[in-house]
Structure formats: structure tokens, C-alpha cells
Design a protein around this motif. Structure first.
Motif, PDB file in Angstrom:
ATOM      1  N   GLN A 209       0.805  -1.335   0.005  1.00 20.00           N
ATOM      2  CA  GLN A 209       0.045  -0.143   0.064  1.00 20.00           C
ATOM      3  C   GLN A 209       0.788   1.109   0.057  1.00 20.00           C
ATOM      4  O   GLN A 209       0.349   2.106  -0.681  1.00 20.00           O
ATOM      5  N   THR A 210       2.057   1.204   0.778  1.00 24.34           N
ATOM      6  CA  THR A 210       2.863   2.285   0.658  1.00 24.34           C
ATOM      7  C   THR A 210       3.479   2.579  -0.761  1.00 24.34           C
ATOM      8  O   THR A 210       3.554   3.636  -0.931  1.00 24.34           O
ATOM      9  N   GLU A 211       4.037   1.387  -1.479  1.00 27.22           N
ATOM     10  CA  GLU A 211       4.392   1.752  -2.686  1.00 27.22           C
ATOM     11  C   GLU A 211       3.451   2.218  -3.596  1.00 27.22           C
ATOM     12  O   GLU A 211       3.723   2.954  -4.718  1.00 27.22           O
ATOM     13  N   ILE A 212       2.045   1.758  -3.575  1.00 27.69           N
ATOM     14  CA  ILE A 212       0.988   2.139  -4.489  1.00 27.69           C
ATOM     15  C   ILE A 212       0.723   3.499  -4.031  1.00 27.69           C
ATOM     16  O   ILE A 212       0.767   4.572  -5.100  1.00 27.69           O
ATOM     17  N   GLY A 213       0.958   4.327  -2.846  1.00 32.84           N
ATOM     18  CA  GLY A 213       0.725   5.446  -2.636  1.00 32.84           C
ATOM     19  C   GLY A 213       2.005   6.504  -3.173  1.00 32.84           C
ATOM     20  O   GLY A 213       1.604   7.525  -3.675  1.00 32.84           O
ATOM     21  N   ASP A 214       3.046   5.649  -3.027  1.00 28.46           N
ATOM     22  CA  ASP A 214       4.262   6.774  -3.820  1.00 28.46           C
ATOM     23  C   ASP A 214       4.102   6.752  -5.112  1.00 28.46           C
ATOM     24  O   ASP A 214       4.404   7.846  -5.884  1.00 28.46           O
ATOM     25  N   ILE A 215       3.806   5.628  -5.831  1.00 30.90           N
ATOM     26  CA  ILE A 215       3.398   5.698  -7.421  1.00 30.90           C
ATOM     27  C   ILE A 215       2.544   6.634  -7.810  1.00 30.90           C
ATOM     28  O   ILE A 215       2.473   7.392  -8.619  1.00 30.90           O
ATOM     29  N   ARG A 216       1.326   6.828  -6.972  1.00 32.55           N
ATOM     30  CA  ARG A 216       0.366   7.768  -7.186  1.00 32.55           C
ATOM     31  C   ARG A 216       0.621   9.220  -7.227  1.00 32.55           C
ATOM     32  O   ARG A 216       0.410  10.135  -7.987  1.00 32.55           O
ATOM     33  N   ARG A 217       1.439   9.308  -6.293  1.00 33.47           N
ATOM     34  CA  ARG A 217       1.836  10.746  -6.034  1.00 33.47           C
ATOM     35  C   ARG A 217       2.962  11.252  -6.838  1.00 33.47           C
ATOM     36  O   ARG A 217       2.875  12.352  -7.288  1.00 33.47           O
ATOM     37  N   LEU A 218       3.743  10.203  -7.170  1.00 32.17           N
ATOM     38  CA  LEU A 218       4.667  10.288  -8.535  1.00 32.17           C
ATOM     39  C   LEU A 218       3.885  10.976  -9.687  1.00 32.17           C
ATOM     40  O   LEU A 218       4.376  11.902 -10.363  1.00 32.17           O
ATOM     41  N   ILE A 219       2.853  10.096  -9.979  1.00 33.00           N
ATOM     42  CA  ILE A 219       2.061  10.513 -11.289  1.00 33.00           C
ATOM     43  C   ILE A 219       1.241  11.759 -11.217  1.00 33.00           C
ATOM     44  O   ILE A 219       1.532  12.487 -12.191  1.00 33.00           O
ATOM     45  N   GLN A 220       0.828  12.153 -10.077  1.00 31.41           N
ATOM     46  CA  GLN A 220       0.230  13.486  -9.817  1.00 31.41           C
ATOM     47  C   GLN A 220       1.127  14.438  -9.993  1.00 31.41           C
ATOM     48  O   GLN A 220       0.865  15.610 -10.528  1.00 31.41           O
ATOM     49  N   ALA A 221       2.473  14.472  -9.542  1.00 32.09           N
ATOM     50  CA  ALA A 221       3.378  15.373  -9.438  1.00 32.09           C
ATOM     51  C   ALA A 221       4.041  15.649 -10.988  1.00 32.09           C
ATOM     52  O   ALA A 221       4.246  16.716 -11.073  1.00 32.09           O
ATOM     53  N   ASN A 222       4.005  14.586 -11.552  1.00 30.58           N
ATOM     54  CA  ASN A 222       4.599  14.470 -13.126  1.00 30.58           C
ATOM     55  C   ASN A 222       3.499  13.883 -14.102  1.00 30.58           C
ATOM     56  O   ASN A 222       3.946  12.945 -14.506  1.00 30.58           O
ATOM     57  N   PRO A 223       2.601  14.668 -14.251  1.00 27.44           N
ATOM     58  CA  PRO A 223       1.624  13.848 -15.310  1.00 27.44           C
ATOM     59  C   PRO A 223       1.930  13.725 -16.736  1.00 27.44           C
ATOM     60  O   PRO A 223       1.887  13.029 -17.424  1.00 27.44           O
ATOM     61  N   SER A 224       3.039  14.743 -17.159  1.00 23.27           N
ATOM     62  CA  SER A 224       3.500  14.686 -18.455  1.00 23.27           C
ATOM     63  C   SER A 224       4.196  13.459 -18.868  1.00 23.27           C
ATOM     64  O   SER A 224       4.414  12.879 -19.836  1.00 23.27           O
ATOM     65  N   THR A 225       4.729  13.015 -17.897  1.00 17.89           N
ATOM     66  CA  THR A 225       5.972  11.901 -17.906  1.00 17.89           C
ATOM     67  C   THR A 225       4.850  10.547 -18.335  1.00 17.89           C
ATOM     68  O   THR A 225       5.408   9.548 -18.871  1.00 17.89           O
ATOM     69  N   SER A 226       3.829  10.580 -17.972  1.00 15.66           N
ATOM     70  CA  SER A 226       2.768   9.425 -18.148  1.00 15.66           C
ATOM     71  C   SER A 226       2.033   9.543 -19.468  1.00 15.66           C
ATOM     72  O   SER A 226       1.554   8.854 -20.151  1.00 15.66           O
ATOM     73  N   ILE A 227       1.608  10.774 -19.845  1.00 16.20           N
ATOM     74  CA  ILE A 227       0.727  11.101 -20.876  1.00 16.20           C
ATOM     75  C   ILE A 227       1.291  11.350 -22.117  1.00 16.20           C
ATOM     76  O   ILE A 227       1.229  10.879 -23.082  1.00 16.20           O
ATOM     77  N   GLN A 228       2.695  11.913 -22.223  1.00 18.51           N
ATOM     78  CA  GLN A 228       3.335  12.267 -23.494  1.00 18.51           C
ATOM     79  C   GLN A 228       3.887  10.952 -24.193  1.00 18.51           C
ATOM     80  O   GLN A 228       3.913  10.909 -25.465  1.00 18.51           O
ATOM     81  N   PRO A 229       4.303  10.143 -23.539  1.00 19.04           N
ATOM     82  CA  PRO A 229       4.709   9.040 -24.214  1.00 19.04           C
ATOM     83  C   PRO A 229       3.634   8.449 -25.054  1.00 19.04           C
ATOM     84  O   PRO A 229       3.685   8.061 -26.097  1.00 19.04           O
ATOM     85  N   MET A 230       2.423   8.243 -24.513  1.00 14.81           N
ATOM     86  CA  MET A 230       1.267   7.660 -24.896  1.00 14.81           C
ATOM     87  C   MET A 230       0.745   8.239 -26.326  1.00 14.81           C
ATOM     88  O   MET A 230       0.342   7.835 -27.281  1.00 14.81           O
TER      89      MET A 230
END
Length: 271
Positions: A209-230
Motif C-alpha cells: 500500500q505504501t508503494e502504491i501511494g508513492d507511485i500515485r503521488r509521483l504520477i500526480q506530481a509529473n503527469p506529462s511523464t505518463s501522458i506524453q509517451p502515449m
């Protein structure tokens, strides 16, 4: 059994009377006890000083007879019949019932042949009447299987226990206590193991659960890193599709050009 308490209550009356009885009165009381329909335990009577003194005088046979009803069987009585007082019919039936109790304590299925031999009755009809009488007296619980010629025992009263039998019971209880302690230790070890497994499982779940929370916070802080490649992937796939479609169109048109270049006339359509 439910009848055991009633039997114990009835013998207490004779114990009170025997404490003040002497001589012929005590002999008459013993005969009365051995005939009483609800009395099947005699250990407390045997412990009375007046009863123990009988073994030192001419009435020793009555002391032995009382011991026979407490610990023995009808077959034992027959073996020592010459040195014991005679039995009345009521006493014979009671000693036979006590013999059935001794047999029922060791097995749940008693063949008629064993009962006929140990009780020394003349016929099966007499045997069945005796067993039915014992059931109604709450001495045993069970039923007669006339087809298989056997008595099926569900339970029976407890008989008096001789002194030498106490050591056997003590050993049995000690073994039972040791088994209980061993089982208890095994259960405690299993509880500890299960608790540790549960603790490890909760820790692993918390870490996930802690790792999942870290991943969600990372995605929210850097949305372009996940959207631009797509988006780039989609554009590349779109361009590739366009190129593929144009190449396919060129390939489809090529045969017709070849036909004209070779001077072949196209086949006219059929009406």
C-alpha cells in the motif's frame, strides 16, 4: 447413567441402619441389601467397621458374599458356592444383572451365547426377560437384537472398584493428563505460528500500500511523464497506418498500369 444417583441414595439408608446393627440383625440387613431392587453398589457398606468384623467370625461367608456382589459375577459365585450362603431368587437375578454390567463395561455387543454361559440361564426367553428387567431398572441401556442373537449396549452403571483397580485408574488418568499437556503445547505453538504469519502478511500488505501511494503521488506530481509517451505512440501508429494504406493503394493500382503498358486491352464488363 441417570439411575446411578438413585441407586446411591437408596444405599445410604442401609448404611445408616448397618452402623447400629449387630449379630443376626446385621445378617438380616445384608440379605435385605442384596435383595433391594435399587441397590447395586456396596463399597461403602464394606468399609463399615461392623461389616469388616464379620470376616473375623463365623459369619465370614456373608462378608464374602457382600464382596461378591460388589466386585464379582454370577460365574464367580458358582465357583465358590460351597463356601458362601445360598442366594434367594431376587439375589440371583441381581447378581446376574451385575454380571451383565461387567460384560457391558468391556464391549458394546454381547452375544447371546456369552450371556447364556455366564448367567447360566436355561433358555433364551429367560435371558431376554432378565435383560429387559435390567433395562427397566436402569442398570444398562441397550436393546436386544433377536435376529443377530446379541445385546447391543449403549451404556451401563458403574460398579464398585476394588483397591487394586485404583492404581490402574491412576495410571490411565496420568497418561491422559500427559496427552492433554502435549496437545496443549502443540496448540500453543500453532497459535504462535499463525500469529507470526498474520503479522508478516499485514507488514507485506502495508508495504504494498505504501508503494502504491508513492507511485500515485509521483504520477500526480509529473503527469506529462505518463501522458506524453502515449500521445507520441498514438501519433507514430497513425503515421504508420497512413503510409501502409498509401503503399497498399499503389500496389492495387500497379496491375492495371502493367496491363496498359504491355498493350493489353482490359476485359469489358459483362452486361
Amino acid at each position: 447413567m441417570a439411575g446411578e444417583q438413585t441407586h446411591c441414595n437408596q444405599v445410604e439408608q442401609f448404611i445408616l441402619l448397618a452402623k447400629n446393627a449387630k449379630g443376626p440383625a446385621l445378617i438380616a440387613l445384608i440379605n435385605q441389601v442384596l435383595e433391594a431392587p435399587g441397590v447395586y453398589v456396596f463399597g461403602e457398606l464394606l468399609q463399615l467397621p461392623c461389616i469388616q468384623k464379620l470376616s473375623e467370625g463365623p459369619n465370614d461367608g456373608y462378608s464374602q458374599l457382600l464382596n461378591m456382589f460388589a466386585y464379582g459375577t454370577y460365574h464367580d459365585y458358582k465357583a465358590l458356592k460351597s463356601s458362601l450362603p445360598p442366594l434367594s431368587e431376587a439375589q440371583k437375578n441381581k447378581l446376574r444383572q451385575l454380571t451383565i454390567v461387567s460384560l457391558a463395561a468391556n464391549t458394546q455387543m454381547i452375544p447371546y451365547s456369552v450371556l447364556l454361559r455366564d448367567l447360566e440361564v436355561a433358555s433364551v426367553r429367560e435371558l431376554e426377560d432378565l435383560v429387559i428387567e435390567a433395562v427397566y431398572a436402569e442398570v444398562i441401556q441397550g436393546k436386544l437384537d433377536q435376529v443377530r442373537q446379541q445385546l447391543e449396549v449403549d451404556g451401563c452403571i458403574g460398579r464398585d472398584l476394588p483397591v487394586e483397580g485404583a492404581a490402574y485408574i491412576a495410571d490411565t488418568l496420568q497418561q491422559w493428563c500427559c496427552s492433554c499437556e502435549s496437545i496443549s503445547d502443540s496448540i500453543e505453538k500453532e497459535v504462535v505460528r499463525v500469529s507470526q504469519c498474520r503479522k508478516n502478511h499485514l507488514q507485506a500488505l502495508q508495504q504494498i500500500q505504501t508503494e502504491i501511494g508513492d507511485i500515485r503521488r509521483l504520477i500526480q506530481a509529473n503527469p506529462s511523464t505518463s501522458i506524453q509517451p502515449m500521445e507520441s505512440i498514438v501519433e507514430q501508429e497513425g503515421e504508420g497506418a497512413k503510409v501502409g494504406s498509401s503503399l497498399g493503394a499503389e500496389q492495387r493500382r500497379q496491375p492495371s498500369l502493367d496491363m496498359f503498358s504491355k498493350g493489353k486491352n482490359p476485359v469489358p464488363p459483362r452486361n
